[in-house]
Structures are given as structure tokens and as C-alpha cells.
Design a protein around this motif. Sequence first.
Motif, PDB file in Angstrom:
ATOM      1  N   MET A 168      48.854  42.481  33.400  1.00 12.34           N
ATOM      2  CA  MET A 168      49.494  43.527  32.595  1.00 12.34           C
ATOM      3  C   MET A 168      50.775  44.008  33.263  1.00 12.34           C
ATOM      4  SD  MET A 168      46.313  46.018  31.708  1.00 12.34           S
ATOM      5  CE  MET A 168      44.654  45.390  31.739  1.00 12.34           C
ATOM      6  N   ALA A 200      42.465  42.095  36.418  1.00 13.76           N
ATOM      7  CA  ALA A 200      42.915  42.441  35.069  1.00 13.76           C
ATOM      8  C   ALA A 200      44.331  43.008  35.108  1.00 13.76           C
ATOM      9  CB  ALA A 200      41.949  43.437  34.427  1.00 13.76           C
ATOM     10  N   LEU A 201      44.596  43.904  36.045  1.00 18.53           N
ATOM     11  CA  LEU A 201      45.925  44.532  36.121  1.00 18.53           C
ATOM     12  C   LEU A 201      47.021  43.528  36.452  1.00 18.53           C
ATOM     13  CD1 LEU A 201      45.185  47.944  37.896  1.00 18.53           C
ATOM     14  CD2 LEU A 201      45.636  47.522  35.464  1.00 18.53           C
ATOM     15  N   GLY A 259      42.386  41.290  31.324  1.00 21.21           N
ATOM     16  CA  GLY A 259      43.761  41.783  31.439  1.00 21.21           C
ATOM     17  C   GLY A 259      44.680  41.171  30.408  1.00 21.21           C
TER      18      GLY A 259
END
Length: 160
Positions: free
Chosen positions: A69, A65-66, A37
Amino acid sequence: MTGTLVIVRHAQAQHGIGEDHARQLTVKGRRQAQEVGTLLADAGILPDQVICSTSTRTRETLELALEQMPGRPQIDFEEAAYGASGRELYELVNLVPKDVGTVMLVGHNPAVAQMASEFIDLGPHGGFLQFPPASVAVVRMEVEWLYAAPGTGTGRLLTE
């Protein structure tokens, strides 16, 4: 309009514990997923839509990962992406609306490695692309999603 396809292999998962679909990420895998991410955010590659296998390890990879972001893309959890062949992954990508700019596909080897290798120049001798856990390939598509197929874009590995 052409777009960007981000191909991600899930991060490191536990081995041989319970049912395959339910395998969770290891401590190392959780760290790898966060690094994916951060890598994508730092490169300014932010998905508008995500196609993710329904397995626990792909879902965990995606969520971690998100978290690194900004924003929140549309997420499609696809049972068909679990155990899919490379061809079946293309079929999922072909369903993406043409106005979507960046699609992230989170899946499993060997299909994601096969798909990534079909866009990355492997040199004069070709071969098999090494695509270990938490690998990321970025492909600049030359066609609309409906026509995405091997060789319809140019890719590069974002991870080593």
C-alpha cells in the motif's frame, strides 16, 4: 463524521511451535498477507490508523500488507488486542480520534470473527461467520469511533 473499519485476521501461522505469542507466519501466510495489502490497495481502502495485536503473526501480517500500500498509517501495537474478546476490541476502537477516517484492526479469532459478524448480514438463519486466516471485512460505520458497537455500521467480506 463516520469512518471505515477494516477488520483483518492474521494470515496463516505456524502451528504448535514454541510460545503462541511468538508464532510466525508460514510461507503461505506471508503470501496471504501480501494479498491482503494488494486487495485493500486495489479497492482504495487505505488505513489512516492501525490497531494491531502485539503477536508476531499479526505484526508480520500487518507489515507485509502495508508493503503493498502507498503511505504509512499511524500504528498502535496493543497488547490488549492479543487474546481480546470482541467487547475488548470495541473498547480499543472507541479510543480512536473522531477525525480518523479509516481504521484497520489486525487481530485473532474468535474475536475478529465475532466483531465482523456483528456488522455483516448472515441471512435469516444467522450463524457464525467463517473468518479463516487473512480474512478481511470492511465496515462503513454510522457513528463516531467513540460509539462503535455491534450493529452501528454495515459490513461486507472483502475476501471469500
